[in-house]
Design a protein around this motif. Structure first.
Motif, PDB file in Angstrom:
ATOM      1  N   GLY A 116       6.506   0.064  -3.040  1.00  0.00           N
ATOM      2  CA  GLY A 116       5.706   1.137  -3.629  1.00  0.00           C
ATOM      3  C   GLY A 116       5.177   0.645  -4.965  1.00  0.00           C
ATOM      4  N   VAL A 117       3.888   0.832  -5.181  1.00  0.00           N
ATOM      5  CA  VAL A 117       3.236   0.323  -6.393  1.00  0.00           C
ATOM      6  C   VAL A 117       2.574   1.488  -7.116  1.00  0.00           C
ATOM      7  N   SER A 118       2.976   1.724  -8.334  1.00  0.00           N
ATOM      8  CA  SER A 118       2.375   2.808  -9.113  1.00  0.00           C
ATOM      9  C   SER A 118       1.689   2.240 -10.349  1.00  0.00           C
ATOM     10  N   GLY A 119       0.620   2.909 -10.740  1.00  0.00           N
ATOM     11  CA  GLY A 119      -0.038   2.488 -11.982  1.00  0.00           C
ATOM     12  C   GLY A 119      -1.540   2.586 -11.922  1.00  0.00           C
ATOM     13  N   GLY A 120      -2.059   2.678 -10.701  1.00  0.00           N
ATOM     14  CA  GLY A 120      -3.494   2.877 -10.517  1.00  0.00           C
ATOM     15  C   GLY A 120      -4.316   1.795 -11.201  1.00  0.00           C
ATOM     16  N   VAL A 121      -5.511   2.211 -11.649  1.00  0.00           N
ATOM     17  CA  VAL A 121      -6.442   1.245 -12.224  1.00  0.00           C
ATOM     18  C   VAL A 121      -5.969   0.718 -13.585  1.00  0.00           C
ATOM     19  N   SER A 143      10.818   5.855  -1.947  1.00  0.00           N
ATOM     20  CA  SER A 143      10.881   6.116  -3.397  1.00  0.00           C
ATOM     21  C   SER A 143       9.496   6.429  -3.950  1.00  0.00           C
ATOM     22  N   LYS A 144       8.496   5.673  -3.493  1.00  0.00           N
ATOM     23  CA  LYS A 144       7.124   5.919  -3.977  1.00  0.00           C
ATOM     24  C   LYS A 144       6.620   7.278  -3.506  1.00  0.00           C
ATOM     25  N   MET A 145       7.019   7.674  -2.295  1.00  0.00           N
ATOM     26  CA  MET A 145       6.633   8.993  -1.767  1.00  0.00           C
ATOM     27  C   MET A 145       7.188  10.104  -2.670  1.00  0.00           C
ATOM     28  N   VAL A 146       8.459   9.973  -3.043  1.00  0.00           N
ATOM     29  CA  VAL A 146       9.063  10.995  -3.909  1.00  0.00           C
ATOM     30  C   VAL A 146       8.384  10.969  -5.280  1.00  0.00           C
ATOM     31  N   HIS A 147       8.116   9.763  -5.780  1.00  0.00           N
ATOM     32  CA  HIS A 147       7.383   9.631  -7.051  1.00  0.00           C
ATOM     33  C   HIS A 147       6.067  10.414  -6.976  1.00  0.00           C
ATOM     34  N   ASN A 148       5.365  10.269  -5.878  1.00  0.00           N
ATOM     35  CA  ASN A 148       4.069  10.948  -5.766  1.00  0.00           C
ATOM     36  C   ASN A 148       4.222  12.454  -5.602  1.00  0.00           C
ATOM     37  N   GLY A 149       5.309  12.884  -4.934  1.00  0.00           N
ATOM     38  CA  GLY A 149       5.570  14.320  -4.864  1.00  0.00           C
ATOM     39  C   GLY A 149       5.770  14.887  -6.267  1.00  0.00           C
ATOM     40  N   ILE A 150       6.527  14.148  -7.088  1.00  0.00           N
ATOM     41  CA  ILE A 150       6.730  14.572  -8.485  1.00  0.00           C
ATOM     42  C   ILE A 150       5.379  14.607  -9.220  1.00  0.00           C
ATOM     43  N   GLU A 151       4.577  13.573  -8.939  1.00  0.00           N
ATOM     44  CA  GLU A 151       3.231  13.504  -9.552  1.00  0.00           C
ATOM     45  C   GLU A 151       2.429  14.779  -9.234  1.00  0.00           C
ATOM     46  N   TYR A 152       2.493  15.235  -7.982  1.00  0.00           N
ATOM     47  CA  TYR A 152       1.787  16.467  -7.595  1.00  0.00           C
ATOM     48  C   TYR A 152       2.273  17.645  -8.443  1.00  0.00           C
ATOM     49  N   GLY A 153       3.591  17.766  -8.560  1.00  0.00           N
ATOM     50  CA  GLY A 153       4.172  18.908  -9.270  1.00  0.00           C
ATOM     51  C   GLY A 153       3.843  18.882 -10.762  1.00  0.00           C
ATOM     52  N   GLY A 180       0.836  -1.204   0.000  1.00  0.00           N
ATOM     53  CA  GLY A 180       0.000   0.000   0.000  1.00  0.00           C
ATOM     54  C   GLY A 180       0.868   1.252   0.000  1.00  0.00           C
ATOM     55  N   ASN A 181       0.221   2.397   0.212  1.00  0.00           N
ATOM     56  CA  ASN A 181       0.978   3.657   0.213  1.00  0.00           C
ATOM     57  C   ASN A 181       1.386   4.042   1.636  1.00  0.00           C
ATOM     58  N   SER A 182       2.080   3.132   2.335  1.00  0.00           N
ATOM     59  CA  SER A 182       2.507   3.409   3.709  1.00  0.00           C
ATOM     60  C   SER A 182       3.613   4.446   3.746  1.00  0.00           C
ATOM     61  N   ALA A 207      -1.545  24.183  -3.185  1.00  0.00           N
ATOM     62  CA  ALA A 207      -2.634  24.494  -4.129  1.00  0.00           C
ATOM     63  C   ALA A 207      -3.838  23.586  -3.858  1.00  0.00           C
ATOM     64  N   ARG A 208      -3.563  22.347  -3.461  1.00  0.00           N
ATOM     65  CA  ARG A 208      -4.679  21.447  -3.132  1.00  0.00           C
ATOM     66  C   ARG A 208      -5.421  21.942  -1.892  1.00  0.00           C
ATOM     67  N   PHE A 209      -4.659  22.399  -0.893  1.00  0.00           N
ATOM     68  CA  PHE A 209      -5.327  22.913   0.313  1.00  0.00           C
ATOM     69  C   PHE A 209      -6.204  24.102  -0.064  1.00  0.00           C
ATOM     70  N   VAL A 248      -9.583  19.316  -4.554  1.00  0.00           N
ATOM     71  CA  VAL A 248      -8.650  18.186  -4.681  1.00  0.00           C
ATOM     72  C   VAL A 248      -8.228  17.675  -3.302  1.00  0.00           C
ATOM     73  N   GLU A 249      -8.444  16.389  -3.114  1.00  0.00           N
ATOM     74  CA  GLU A 249      -8.023  15.728  -1.869  1.00  0.00           C
ATOM     75  C   GLU A 249      -6.538  15.379  -1.942  1.00  0.00           C
ATOM     76  N   ASP A 250      -5.995  14.916  -0.846  1.00  0.00           N
ATOM     77  CA  ASP A 250      -4.654  14.310  -0.872  1.00  0.00           C
ATOM     78  C   ASP A 250      -4.663  13.189   0.143  1.00  0.00           C
ATOM     79  N   SER A 251      -3.822  12.174  -0.105  1.00  0.00           N
ATOM     80  CA  SER A 251      -3.845  11.065   0.854  1.00  0.00           C
ATOM     81  C   SER A 251      -2.534  10.919   1.618  1.00  0.00           C
ATOM     82  N   GLY A 252      -1.727  11.967   1.651  1.00  0.00           N
ATOM     83  CA  GLY A 252      -0.583  11.955   2.574  1.00  0.00           C
ATOM     84  C   GLY A 252       0.787  12.008   1.943  1.00  0.00           C
ATOM     85  N   GLU A 253       0.921  11.405   0.752  1.00  0.00           N
ATOM     86  CA  GLU A 253       2.261  11.270   0.170  1.00  0.00           C
ATOM     87  C   GLU A 253       2.922  12.633  -0.089  1.00  0.00           C
TER      88      GLU A 253
END
Ligand SMILES: O=C(O)[C@H](O)[C@@H](O)[C@H](O)[C@H](O)COP(=O)(O)O
Length: 304
Positions: free
Chosen positions: A110-115, A165-175, A85-87, A263-265, A234-239
């Motif tokens: 870390g698992v990326s790819g969604g649905v 690594s997945k956390m940083v990936h998701n930070g990049i995703e936000y940007g 999961g996204n722990s 910006a999400r806040f 826009v929600e966020d789930s922590g990453e």
């Protein structure tokens, strides 16, 4: 290879399917009996031959911690737990220590790819001992995209490294998402650009900014060209928060990711107390006009 899979939601359900298509024997457990192969976590464990490997795919935080604790009671020395999961990476370090005391191995992934992962495969980032990584490699190979392993899979380091690594990936995703979003708004505001979806579509080939996220924006605009079926909330789930916290901990400048998080806040505010204060101050020092709150908007008044 045989695998127990706990959590058959949007991610786990498709992962079970992808693993089965690759010939693996997956026993899934979910609280929803309609999708579960086992009646309880204990039943799942009982259905597996030892040494067992159990993959956890439930929401991060308390649900994951509780599952790790329960598995700690049900599994035996020599078994292996993979947390997919996204722990937060610090949670992994605690989980690994708890299970190690019982002789149970632990990997964080870390698992990326969604649905889309069912068909496209999942990008995987793993933390933990090499012996455990090697043992679970048939599972990782089935989940990752086809092609060279190193382009869809990394053994990133010790326990925690996968989720860091997945956390940083998701930070990049936000940007990245924020940059595309701001470009979309600016195109939309222009008097000269009359066909915004076509411009964004044209960026899909040949340009410097082509990407899968851009393809997904094109897809969204195909069905709703102005995106006016949605609210800009826009929600966020922590990453993203954890990424910014780690940037602070390491004194790494991360202005883009921080701005994208904030910006999400901002997207969740009907009216901004901070901007009321800016308007009030501008009015105080310069006598600049303010927009008065209506009877139903906001609780404060800017005064004049
Ligand atoms: O790589 C991915 O597949 C996504 O990043 C995935 O993990 C999930 O959709 C995000 O965690 C959403 O994160 P936010 O809710 O924080 O936007």
């Amino acid at each position: 290879m045989q695998l127990g899979l706990v959590g058959l939601g949007k991610m786990g359900f498709n992962m079970r399917e992808r693993l089965r298509r690759a010939g693996h024997d997956v026993v899934g457990y979910d609280r929803n009996p309609d999708v579960s192969d086992a009646s309880s976590l204990a039943d799942l464990v009982a259905k597996l031959d030892g040494p067992r490997t159990v993959w956890i795919m439930v929401p991060a935080g308390a649900p994951t911690r509780q599952t790790v604790e329960e598995l700690g009671e049900l599994l035996s020395e020599g078994d292996l737990v993979i947390e997919g999961g996204n722990s937060r990476f610090t949670d992994d370090q605690e989980h690994a220590k708890f299970l190690a005391a019982k002789g149970i191995g632990y990997l964080d992934c870390g698992v990326s790819g969604g649905v889309w992962g069912l068909e496209n495969g999942y990008g995987l980032m793993v933390g933990g001992d090499k012996s455990n990584v090697d043992r679970a490699m048939p599972i990782f190979d089935a989940l990752r995209p086809e092609g060279p392993r190193e382009e869809g899979f990394a053994h990133a380091g010790a326990v925690g490294a996968g989720h860091f690594s997945k956390m940083v990936h998701n930070g990049i995703e936000y940007g990245l998402m924020q940059a595309y979003a701001e470009g979309f708004e600016l195109l939309d505001a222009s008097e000269v650009v009359t066909d915004v979806p076509s411009v964004i579509k044209a960026w899909q080939r040949g340009t410097v900014v082509r990407s899968w996220l851009l393809d997904l924006l094109v897809r969204a605009l195909d069905s709703d060209p102005e995106l006016d079926d949605l609210r800009g909330y826009v929600e966020d789930s922590g990453e993203g928060r954890w990424t910014v916290e780690e940037a602070i901990n390491h004194a790494v400048p991360a202005p883009v990711i921080s701005a994208a998080l904030f910006a999400r806040f901002a997207s969740r505010q009907e009216d901004s107390p901070a901007m009321r204060a800016v308007a009030a101050l501008r009015n105080q020092f310069g006598g600049h006009a303010v927009h008065k709150a209506g009877p139903t908007s906001g609780s404060g008044s800017t005064g004049s």
